[in-house]
Design an enzyme around this catalytic site. Structure first.
Site, PDB file in Angstrom:
ATOM      1  CE  LYS A  22     -48.350 -93.595  31.045  1.00 23.40           C
ATOM      2  NZ  LYS A  22     -49.074 -92.659  30.162  1.00 23.40           N
ATOM      3  NE  ARG A  92     -49.658 -90.499  33.969  1.00 18.76           N
ATOM      4  CZ  ARG A  92     -48.553 -90.889  34.584  1.00 18.76           C
ATOM      5  NH1 ARG A  92     -48.604 -91.240  35.867  1.00 18.76           N
ATOM      6  NH2 ARG A  92     -47.412 -90.973  33.926  1.00 18.76           N
ATOM      7  N   GLY A 101     -46.238 -91.756  23.166  1.00 17.76           N
ATOM      8  CA  GLY A 101     -46.708 -90.543  22.513  1.00 17.76           C
ATOM      9  C   GLY A 101     -47.899 -90.726  21.589  1.00 17.76           C
ATOM     10  CG  MET A 103     -53.424 -93.721  22.693  1.00 14.47           C
ATOM     11  SD  MET A 103     -53.961 -95.196  23.500  1.00 14.47           S
ATOM     12  CE  MET A 103     -52.560 -95.618  24.469  1.00 14.47           C
ATOM     13  NE  ARG A 336     -41.494 -95.498  29.035  1.00 12.54           N
ATOM     14  CZ  ARG A 336     -42.177 -94.563  28.394  1.00 12.54           C
ATOM     15  NH1 ARG A 336     -43.417 -94.774  28.049  1.00 12.54           N
ATOM     16  NH2 ARG A 336     -41.623 -93.409  28.101  1.00 12.54           N
ATOM     17  CG  HIS A 454     -28.394-111.887  -7.863  1.00 15.04           C
ATOM     18  ND1 HIS A 454     -27.298-111.050  -7.924  1.00 15.04           N
ATOM     19  CD2 HIS A 454     -27.915-113.151  -7.988  1.00 15.04           C
ATOM     20  CE1 HIS A 454     -26.210-111.790  -8.086  1.00 15.04           C
ATOM     21  NE2 HIS A 454     -26.564-113.062  -8.134  1.00 15.04           N
ATOM     22  CB  SER A 763     -28.898-130.281   3.615  1.00 13.58           C
ATOM     23  OG  SER A 763     -28.824-128.899   3.862  1.00 13.58           O
ATOM     24  CB  CYS A 830     -28.063-125.342   3.596  1.00  8.44           C
ATOM     25  SG  CYS A 830     -28.768-126.132   2.150  1.00  8.44           S
ATOM     26  CE1 TYR A 850     -26.525-128.503   8.168  1.00  8.52           C
ATOM     27  CE2 TYR A 850     -26.398-130.784   8.914  1.00  8.52           C
ATOM     28  CZ  TYR A 850     -26.455-129.854   7.888  1.00  8.52           C
ATOM     29  OH  TYR A 850     -26.452-130.268   6.582  1.00  8.52           O
TER      30      TYR A 850
HETATM   31  P1  ADP Z   1     -47.013 -90.098  28.264  1.00  8.48           P
HETATM   32  O1  ADP Z   1     -47.435 -91.517  28.103  1.00  8.48           O
HETATM   33  O2  ADP Z   1     -47.199 -89.255  27.056  1.00  8.48           O
HETATM   34  O3  ADP Z   1     -45.657 -89.972  28.900  1.00  8.48           O
HETATM   35  P2  ADP Z   1     -48.092 -89.553  30.863  1.00  8.48           P
HETATM   36  O4  ADP Z   1     -49.432 -90.077  31.261  1.00  8.48           O
HETATM   37  O5  ADP Z   1     -46.932 -90.314  31.370  1.00  8.48           O
HETATM   38  O6  ADP Z   1     -48.078 -89.480  29.287  1.00  8.48           O
HETATM   39  O7  ADP Z   1     -48.030 -88.053  31.332  1.00  8.48           O
HETATM   40  C1  ADP Z   1     -47.440 -86.978  30.680  1.00  8.48           C
HETATM   41  C2  ADP Z   1     -46.580 -86.160  31.627  1.00  8.48           C
HETATM   42  O8  ADP Z   1     -47.340 -85.698  32.743  1.00  8.48           O
HETATM   43  C3  ADP Z   1     -45.438 -86.945  32.211  1.00  8.48           C
HETATM   44  O9  ADP Z   1     -44.308 -86.123  32.290  1.00  8.48           O
HETATM   45  C4  ADP Z   1     -45.928 -87.303  33.581  1.00  8.48           C
HETATM   46  O10 ADP Z   1     -44.877 -87.484  34.494  1.00  8.48           O
HETATM   47  C5  ADP Z   1     -46.767 -86.104  33.957  1.00  8.48           C
HETATM   48  N1  ADP Z   1     -47.841 -86.482  34.889  1.00  8.48           N
HETATM   49  C6  ADP Z   1     -48.801 -87.400  34.678  1.00  8.48           C
HETATM   50  N2  ADP Z   1     -49.593 -87.527  35.764  1.00  8.48           N
HETATM   51  C7  ADP Z   1     -49.124 -86.674  36.705  1.00  8.48           C
HETATM   52  C8  ADP Z   1     -49.489 -86.375  38.056  1.00  8.48           C
HETATM   53  N3  ADP Z   1     -50.510 -86.989  38.641  1.00  8.48           N
HETATM   54  N4  ADP Z   1     -48.768 -85.453  38.693  1.00  8.48           N
HETATM   55  C9  ADP Z   1     -47.721 -84.842  38.102  1.00  8.48           C
HETATM   56  N5  ADP Z   1     -47.312 -85.070  36.843  1.00  8.48           N
HETATM   57  C10 ADP Z   1     -47.997 -86.010  36.140  1.00  8.48           C
HETATM   58 MG    MG Z   2     -45.080 -90.970  30.475  1.00  5.05          MG
END
Ligand code: ADP
Ligand code: MG
Ligand code: MG
Length: 873
Positions: A22, A92, A101, A103, A336, A454, A763, A830, A850
């Site tokens: 990220k 973040r 999802g 962390m 990503r 088997h 083989s 084989c 092969y």
């Molecule tokens: P996850 O990895 O669970 O997606 P994120 O760090 O991407 O967590 O953030 C969760 C949500 O909060 C996402 O929808 C992201 O776009 C939003 N978000 C994160 N940082 C900001 C920010 N600085 N301003 C507005 N929205 C944010």
């Molecule tokens: Mg995100």
């Protein structure tokens, strides 16, 4: 001094291991000029340091964090906790490898009783300010203070029901003030202190909480499941907030640059106006397709689609993007590489080559060979699947999807098929006796056995859907029913199997078929252009051979002659041959078998044309062919004019303690040369027939199994050649053929230079070689291999992927010794490993000619061989 913190301007896209995915991508988007709210990232190294420092942030780290905070304040003209223009930030998480999802993230940090007032004044929107504050307390309470969510939920629901409303948006400022006061009371009650009002304290606590979330149980489990190392650590990104919840000219959404399930090159995604962060995913309101942004706000849409286009061009791969619109101004918050289906992956890779975005080699490297498997087998259609009732789950032993009527015996399956009934063979476990039923059924379900049982191995070989080891079902073959939970399924009842997931369903589910043409075909052609290894197939019948050629096989690397023995018309003759008490009787039975074998070989030679065909002479222990049920013994005795107890005695004496290490392979022919002699006559007569009648230029190869001593091979290859000389000579043709051996007994690898004297090819039979080198019985290893993997003794099951350090060392030795005797000796593999990508790369690096694998794995092997060639240029 160590650099612990990087402003977005200091980072780049290739710094993922330091800044997390990220953080690195935010820096990259900023670098290429996309609108990204400013911020900074605390490195993954600090995460590890946090743990070695006893879960604290040292003053060195905090000093750098606050220096960067001051920079951020300058850049934005706002101050965290400031009373003139308060800065709000998000904190973040983000590891180098995405763990969706797993962390935590905190939004709206910097809110307190004072800043909330100023923000409502500055935005002229009190409701917005209060809503952001209450969200912050809730998230902070959950993520940082670890207060159970329901405490906050019950407050929120309480306020809504007092007012008699259902939706968040129906609460006004006074209601939200009420919520906030009650939230603060929850914190005080649960933690014994007041909700922290100092924004710098809030920041420090949140950073620590994100680092701590690296080791929360769900993240740990996720890393274990995905083989992600535990010491990578997560980075923490602190970023100034932008708000999608400022009214109807604001919004938030997620988008893919292409359709991730079909690969179609159209923008794909969803958004919500007047919403923040996770609202889109959380399903609070139904989001709109991103195409409708065009109607809501043409200017924003225009900017958005241009930026998204550039983003994909820049990364040269499909992107998965988070964006927010604040009062008509667009911001990017994350990008990503987009996850996609197997089908989409192929379509996108081929399209991107056509668009000039990537090279053919890059396209080839982007496809996971394992995904190809999913493309080649039918799958259940999505609608049918979602309506189906799941009965149980076993192992996804062989991919595909199958529906049919349940039958418990091979004969019953065959009889049903004759009436046009589609069947599923259900058994506690399968044995070689079930082979016809396995061939005939649409799918196979067993209650016992692992991924190399088997049923699993044979089904994969045939490309047949199989769910194995479904331990919740209880099969009563003789009474012709099986039970699962409280339900009973009798012969003729309908079930469906999903070999990709191991799921077993009640009733019929419609399937969708795949095709090998179009973009997939194009990609495969590119693979053929770059690979060095040839790809052959393991096939025992003309039908399988033809299928394999369709999939691109360039020859047969293993034709197992014993599979032909199980045929209904032949098994009685085979049994007669085995129980013969003298050579004369045995030869007589063998002579009866000869025409059948000859016809099979004719069929296979014709199907393969000028492609090489390797025929392996009889390999398994004779005992496998004998009748085991009492009634079968009786009927065989009758047909042979023999007393039943006498026959039973013979059957008993043929039984072995350890058949896999017993009287099998070339050992059979050392004691009963007439068996191989018959097979050779059948092969050479077939050669004569095909060459003379059909005028095909064939390339037969005769392979002797289980050789461990050079003398075994010299005796038997002399025999093969003298029969060949005689039959071909009589016919007046001189078709060239090869005689070679399998390397599957460790001793053969050790003395491969001596073996090579009499071998024109090697083989590798890596199933037996693995079994004998490790001393692990393939049929029993399932019981402990899981534990071995869990304890890190083996990273992968050595029967699935070659144990390169052990078994691989023997292979390398055999290649070197063999080619010392005969430079240019033809070498292949084989075993089951011949269709497994890591093993294929290993064979490529050892200089094999092969690999050979089951027909359905041929395309996987073609791609894996291409990838091996690209990687090891
Ligand atoms: P996850 O990895 O669970 O997606 P994120 O760090 O991407 O967590 O953030 C969760 C949500 O909060 C996402 O929808 C992201 O776009 C939003 N978000 C994160 N940082 C900001 C920010 N600085 N301003 C507005 N929205 C944010
Ligand atoms: Mg995100
Ligand atoms: Mg073998």
């Amino acid at each position: 001094m160590m650099k612990y913190v990087y402003a977005f301007e200091d980072g780049k896209g290739d710094m993922k291991s330091l800044l997390g995915g990220k953080g690195a991508n935010l820096a990259e988007m900023n670098r290429i000029g996309l609108p990204v709210p400013p911020g900074f990232t605390i490195t993954t190294e600090v995460c590890n340091k946090y743990y070695t420092d006893g879960e604290t942030l040292t003053s060195e780290v905090l000093d750098q964090v606050f220096e960067h905070l001051v920079e951020l304040e300058k850049k934005t003209g706002k101050v965290l906790g400031g009373l003139e223009n308060p800065l709000l930030v998000s904190v973040r998480s983000g590891a180098a490898i995405s763990m969706p999802g797993m962390m935590d993230t905190v939004l709206n940090l910097g809110m307190n009783d004072e800043t909330v007032k100023k923000i409502s004044e500055l935005t002229d929107n009190q409701r917005f300010a209060l809503d952001s504050y209450r969200r912050f307390i809730q998230m902070f309470g959950d993520v940082v203070l670890e207060i159970e969510k329901y405490h906050f939920d019950s407050v929120f629901e309480g306020v809504k029901s007092e007012k008699g409303v259902k939706n968040d948006v129906d609460l006004d400022a006074d209601d939200l003030l009420n919520v906030i006061e009650q939230y603060k009371a929850v914190v005080q009650r649960q933690k014994g202190f007041l909700f922290p009002q100092d924004p710098r304290k809030q920041l420090e606590m949140s950073i620590k909480a994100v680092f701590s979330s690296w080791n929360n149980p769900r993240a740990t489990i996720y890393r274990n499941a995905n083989e992600i190392p535990h010491d990578l650590g997560t980075a923490v990104t602190v970023q100034s907030m932008v708000f999608g919840n400022m009214g109807e000219d604001s919004g938030t959404g997620v988008a893919f640059t292409r359709n991730p399930s079909t690969g179609e090159n159209v923008l794909f995604g969803e958004f919500l106006m007047n919403a923040q962060g996770e609202d889109v995913v959380a399903g609070i309101r139904t989001p709109l397709p991103v195409s409708q942004l065009k109607e809501k706000s043409p200017v924003v849409f225009e900017a958005f689609s241009t930026a998204v286009n550039n983003l994909e061009k820049h990364y040269r791969d499909i992107q998965d993007i988070e964006f927010t619109i604040e009062k008509g101004q667009l911001y990017f918050l994350q990008t990503r590489t987009g996850k996609r289906t197997a089908n989409a992956a192929v379509n996108i890779a081929v399209d991107m080559v056509a668009e000039g975005l990537i090279t053919k080699e890059e396209a080839l490297m982007r496809i996971d060979p394992k995904d190809i498997d999913k493309l080649l087998h039918p799958t259940f259609d999505e609608k049918g699947l979602s309506a189906a009732k799941l009965l149980s789950k076993g192992l996804p032993a062989s991919p595909g999807a199958a529906s049919g009527h349940v039958y418990f015996y091979s004969e019953d399956v065959v009889a049903a098929k004759a009436k046009g009934i589609k069947t599923i063979l259900v058994r506690t476990e399968t044995s070689p006796e079930d082979i016809e039923g396995m061939i005939t059924a649409e799918g196979i379900l067993t209650a016992r056995g692992g991924m190399t049982s088997h049923a699993a191995v044979v089904a994969r070989g045939m490309g047949k859907c199989c769910v194995a080891g479904c331990s919740e079902i209880h099969v009563e073959e003789q009474q012709r029913f099986f039970r699962v939970g409280t339900q009973t399924f009798k012969e003729g009842d309908l079930i469906s199997l999903d070999g990709n997931t191991g799921s077993v369903y009640e009733g019929i589910i419609p399937t969708t078929e795949v095709e090998l043409t179009g973009k997939f075909g194009e990609l495969m052609q590119w693979a053929d252009e770059v690979r060095v290894l040839s790809v052959r197939t393991n096939a025992d019948t003309p039908k399988d051979s033809a299928k394999a050629v369709e999939f691109g096989a360039e020859g047969i690397g293993l034709c197992r002659t014993e599979h032909m023995f199980f045929d209904e018309n032949r098994i009685a003759i085979v049994r007669r041959m085995i129980v013969s008490q003298d050579t004369e009787d045995r030869v007589e039975a063998l002579n009866d078998l000869l025409p059948f074998q000859r016809d099979d070989f004719i069929g296979i030679f014709k199907a393969m044309g000028s492609r090489p065909v390797t025929i392996r002479l009889l390999d398994p222990p004779l005992h496998e062919f004998l009748p085991h049920e009492k009634e079968d013994v009786a009927s065989l005795a009758e047909s042979m004019n023999m007393r039943e107890d006498r026959l039973q005695e013979i059957v008993n004496t043929l039984s072995e303690f350890n058949p896999m290490l017993g009287h099998r392979g070339c050992r059979l022919a050392i004691t009963y040369p007439e068996i191989y002699a018959m097979q050779c006559r059948a092969i050479f007569q077939a050669i004569v027939h095909v060459v003379k009648e059909d005028k095909v230029d064939i390339h037969p190869e005769i392979m002797i199994p289980l050789v461990g001593h050079d003398k075994e091979l010299s005796i038997l290859s002399d025999m093969v050649k003298s029969i060949g000389t005689q039959i071909l000579g009589d016919a007046g043709i001189d078709t060239p053929y090869k005689v070679g051996t399998m390397i599957e007994v460790p001793r053969a690898a050790l003395i491969a230079d001596e073996i090579a004297e009499n071998a024109e090819f090697f083989s590798f039979g890596t199933n037996d070689l693995t079994q004998m080198t490790l001393g692990f019985s393939r049929d029993d290893a399932g019981k402990f291999i899981g534990e071995y993997k869990q304890k890190g003794i083996f990273l992968r099951d050595p029967f699935e992927s070659i144990d390169q350090r052990g078994v691989g060392k023997l292979m390398k030795m055999a290649v070197d010794l063999g080619r010392k005797t005969k430079p240019g000796l033809k070498i292949g593999i084989c075993g089951e490993h011949g269709g497994e990508p890591a093993s294929i790369e290993f064979c490529h690096n050892l200089g094999f000619d092969y690999v050979s694998c089951s027909p359905f794995r041929v395309p996987i092997a073609r791609l894996a061989a291409a990838q091996a060639a690209i990687k090891n240029k």
